[in-house]
Design an enzyme around this catalytic site. Structure first.
Site, PDB file in Angstrom:
ATOM      1  N   HIS A   1     -41.754  50.315 -19.997  1.00 49.11           N
ATOM      2  CA  HIS A   1     -42.991  50.548 -19.268  1.00 49.11           C
ATOM      3  C   HIS A   1     -43.248  49.501 -18.196  1.00 49.11           C
ATOM      4  CE1 HIS A   1     -47.361  50.693 -18.670  1.00 49.11           C
ATOM      5  NE2 HIS A   1     -46.994  51.919 -18.415  1.00 49.11           N
TER       6      HIS A   1
ATOM      7  N   GLU B   1     -35.356  66.404 -21.611  1.00 47.50           N
ATOM      8  CA  GLU B   1     -35.097  64.982 -21.891  1.00 47.50           C
ATOM      9  C   GLU B   1     -34.430  64.769 -23.241  1.00 47.50           C
ATOM     10  OE1 GLU B   1     -38.779  62.807 -21.716  1.00 47.50           O
ATOM     11  OE2 GLU B   1     -39.904  64.385 -22.698  1.00 47.50           O
TER      12      GLU B   1
ATOM     13  N   ASP C   1     -35.425  59.375 -20.981  1.00 47.48           N
ATOM     14  CA  ASP C   1     -35.095  59.695 -22.367  1.00 47.48           C
ATOM     15  C   ASP C   1     -33.730  60.354 -22.486  1.00 47.48           C
ATOM     16  OD1 ASP C   1     -37.140  58.814 -24.178  1.00 47.48           O
ATOM     17  OD2 ASP C   1     -38.498  60.095 -23.050  1.00 47.48           O
TER      18      ASP C   1
ATOM     19  N   CYS D   1     -37.829  63.845 -12.870  1.00 45.36           N
ATOM     20  CA  CYS D   1     -38.926  62.871 -12.793  1.00 45.36           C
ATOM     21  C   CYS D   1     -38.593  61.558 -13.512  1.00 45.36           C
ATOM     22  CB  CYS D   1     -40.217  63.467 -13.330  1.00 45.36           C
ATOM     23  SG  CYS D   1     -40.106  63.932 -15.066  1.00 45.36           S
TER      24      CYS D   1
HETATM   25  C1  PEP Z   1     -38.380  60.503 -18.908  1.00 44.38           C
HETATM   26  O1  PEP Z   1     -38.156  60.423 -20.114  1.00 44.38           O
HETATM   27  O2  PEP Z   1     -37.504  60.473 -18.033  1.00 44.38           O
HETATM   28  C2  PEP Z   1     -39.760  60.583 -18.406  1.00 44.38           C
HETATM   29  C3  PEP Z   1     -40.014  60.823 -17.147  1.00 44.38           C
HETATM   30  O3  PEP Z   1     -40.748  60.367 -19.286  1.00 44.38           O
HETATM   31  P1  PEP Z   1     -41.171  58.939 -19.884  1.00 44.38           P
HETATM   32  O4  PEP Z   1     -40.491  57.866 -19.114  1.00 44.38           O
HETATM   33  O5  PEP Z   1     -42.647  58.900 -19.758  1.00 44.38           O
HETATM   34  O6  PEP Z   1     -40.698  59.055 -21.300  1.00 44.38           O
HETATM   35 MG    MG Z   2     -39.619  60.860 -21.568  1.00 39.01          MG
END
Ligand code: PEP
Ligand code: MG
Length: 580
Positions: free
Chosen positions: A192, A434, A458, A505
């Site tokens: 994060h 994912e 993920d 994304c």
């Molecule tokens: C991902 O897993 O690529 C994603 C965009 O979601 P997060 O990073 O919030 O798990």
């Molecule tokens: Mg994710």
């Protein structure tokens, strides 16, 4: 001067003062004390020592009375000894180096801790002493800061945040306008802190073991987020070199943003490519527009839930979703249903599990927490009357889950209908890809999903079996691995065959290194942190689809991630040399 290496997670160079977050947000300014103030500072330190010794003696007395047979008071007597021992060295550095008492205390204790932890410690004795030193440091700093806690130079300036790890709620609580850079001991490219740093264009390096012990608050540090380097207390020559680099990076970023803002998002041969933004908070929509985002491709809603005692109501959520839709002024906004669990247990909603990444997270948790799910769906649907909303489910691994989630949406729609509430009855519903099962069987999911969005953060961790936030195995977290590339191409192909739009994304879509490759795979929708938009646009505007296809073909023929990265670096370097 000390040079440490970690994982580069947010590009850019920054020079500033270290701020150790783990030490209760105390700042330890290293400003030189004015010569005429030296004796007053020595006095201030000695007063703090007296006060701390008095406080500890009080504790000892209380313990002796309440637990006459215990030996806890011995520990506190030990703390008094530590405080007294510190006095000569600290006073010396205030007088000799004109350090502030805060900085001198912090520096001396860090040095001692470093020494203690550098030796083998089979009995755990050193570890216990370290805890004692840490405790004493906190007490002394608390008293010293208590007298001048908010002094201008102490709390107002910008600094580089150092922490062992940063939880989502910790980062939420930080005043981001005061952060020049981030350095943490834990984490990887998709942790994060890394995502947040990139979102705000803040240089960051993660995964430097024990860095909070190596650095004292107030030290001058250089963070090179492009190369993953941290320099502590640089010498004059190094400082000069990095000041020039810092300046040229800032002007490159500004130049690229200005140069790209008005340019259409299309390849050199005129093929339109959607460049959308990932956001975590509604306020970020404005910045996304400034970077020229064509919409929001991922609105991570879990950050509205960071306070467990104060979960957002339907009305609060509705207002937030509506504000983003309105800010985007008719452009698409993809709102992701709550993805709580594992790395994003923002409100402490998920219960501890042996293996949270494989546990009750994302859609699985929402099925267990219908209250949260239905409230959110009501808010999203009601907001859909105010713009081009799209809804997306996280952590989908089976077709059944998509059907079940859609059935709940249908039910909520009926409920809203009966209440006479307005919403967009055609709001597209898509799924994140994912999880390997979703990626391998993406064609099957297309029968129920209006669109797919690949979450590489993920997906890479599950394909490689590498925890995305574990710095110990960070080198194995390889978006460029042939297995990942093959899988990505097959998802994009599956979407094309089923005539379902496919977006990406995950962080990979915002890394200019992969732009041409992904275009070559057929990807036409990239959702990236807003600050990455100009660079990704720059790359996609300089290649033709035929060139991108060739790059994709060449990369797919390579046997490992290192060669893929090397090959893509060489290609991308020609377009944006400043990034390497
Ligand atoms: C991902 O897993 O690529 C994603 C965009 O979601 P997060 O990073 O919030 O798990
Ligand atoms: Mg994710």
């Amino acid at each position: 001067m000390q040079i440490l290496k970690g994982t580069p997670v947010s590009p850019g160079i920054v020079i500033g003062e270290a701020f150790l977050l783990d030490f209760e947000e105390f700042r330890m300014p290293r400003r030189a004390v004015e010569p005429e103030a030296i004796e007053a500072e020595v006095q201030r330190f000695e007063n703090a020592v007296d006060r701390v010794v008095a406080e500890i003696s009080e504790d000892v007395k209380r313990l002796e009375e309440s637990m006459p047979d215990g030996d806890l008071h011995l520990i506190f007597n030990g703390h008094i000894a530590i405080v007294r021992e510190l006095v000569p060295t600290v006073v010396d550095s205030i007088r000799k180096y004109r350090f502030t008492p805060e900085h001198a205390v912090s520096k001396k204790i860090r040095q001692t801790i470093k020494l203690l932890t550098s030796r083998d410690d089979p009995s755990g004795f050193a570890a216990r002493i370290v805890a004692d030193f840490t405790d004493v440091e906190k007490r002394l700093l608390r008293v010293l800061f208590g007298r001048r806690g908010d002094s201008k130079s102490g709390a107002a300036g910008k600094s580089i945040v150092f922490a062992r790890d940063l939880t989502p709620s910790q980062t939420m609580a930080l005043d981001r306008t005061k952060i020049l850079g981030f350095v943490t001991e834990f984490g990887g490219k998709t942790s994060h802190t890394a995502i947040l740093a990139r979102a705000h264009g803040i240089p960051a390096v993660v995964g430097i073991a024990d860095v909070t012990r190596e650095v004292s608050g107030g030290d001058t540090v250089i963070v090179d987020g492009t190369k993953g380097i941290l320099i502590v207390e640089p010498d004059g020559e190094t400082l000069k070199k990095y000041r020039a680099l810092e300046k040229s990076f800032i002007s490159f970023e500004k130049r690229t943003a200005e140069e790209m803002r008005a340019q259409p998002s299309e390849t050199r041969d005129g093929i339109a490519v959607a460049l959308l933004a990932n956001i975590e908070l509604p306020e970020e929509a404005k910045g996304a527009r400034e970077f020229g985002a064509g919409g929001i491709g991922l609105f991570r809603t879990e950050f509205l839930y960071f306070d467990a005692r104060n979960l957002p109501t339907e009305k609060e959520q509705f207002e937030k979703y509506r504000s983003v839709l309105q800010a985007m002024d008719g452009r698409p906004v993809t709102i992701r249903a709550l993805d709580i669990g594992a790395d994003k247990d923002v409100a402490g909603i998920a219960s501890p599990e042996r293996n949270p990444f494989l546990g009750l997270r994302g859609i699985r948790l929402l099925f267990e927490r219908m209250d949260l799910f239905r409230t959110q769906l009501r808010a999203v649907l009601r907001a859909s009357a105010f713009g081009k909303a799209r809804l997306m489910f996280p952590m989908i691994s089976t077709l059944e889950e998509v059907k079940q989630a859609k059935a709940i949406v249908a039910d909520v729609r009926e409920e809203l209908d009966a209440e006479g509430a307005s919403f967009d009855p055609e709001m597209p519903i898509g799924v994140m890809i994912e999880v390997p099962s979703a990626a391998i069987a993406a064609d099957i999911l297309c029968s129920e999903a209006d669109f797919l969005s690949i979450g590489t953060n993920d997906l890479v961790q599950y394909v490689m079996a590498v925890d995305r936030v574990n710095e110990k195995i960070a080198p194995l977290y390889q978006p460029g691995h042939p297995a990942v590339l093959r899988l990505l191409r097959s998802v994009i192909d599956a979407g094309a065959r089923a005539e379902r739009p496919v977006a990406m994304c995950g962080e990979m879509s915002g890394d200019p290194l992969f732009t041409a490759l992904l275009l070559g795979f057929g990807l036409r929708s990239f959702s990236v942190v807003p600050s990455a938009i100009p660079e990704v646009k720059k790359v996609l505007r300089s290649v033709t689809i035929a060139e991108a296809k060739q790059i994709a073909q060449d990369a797919l023929a390579l046997p490992d991630a290192h060669q893929v990265v090397e090959y893509l670096t060489e290609k991308t370097k020609r377009i944006i040399p400043e990034l390497f």
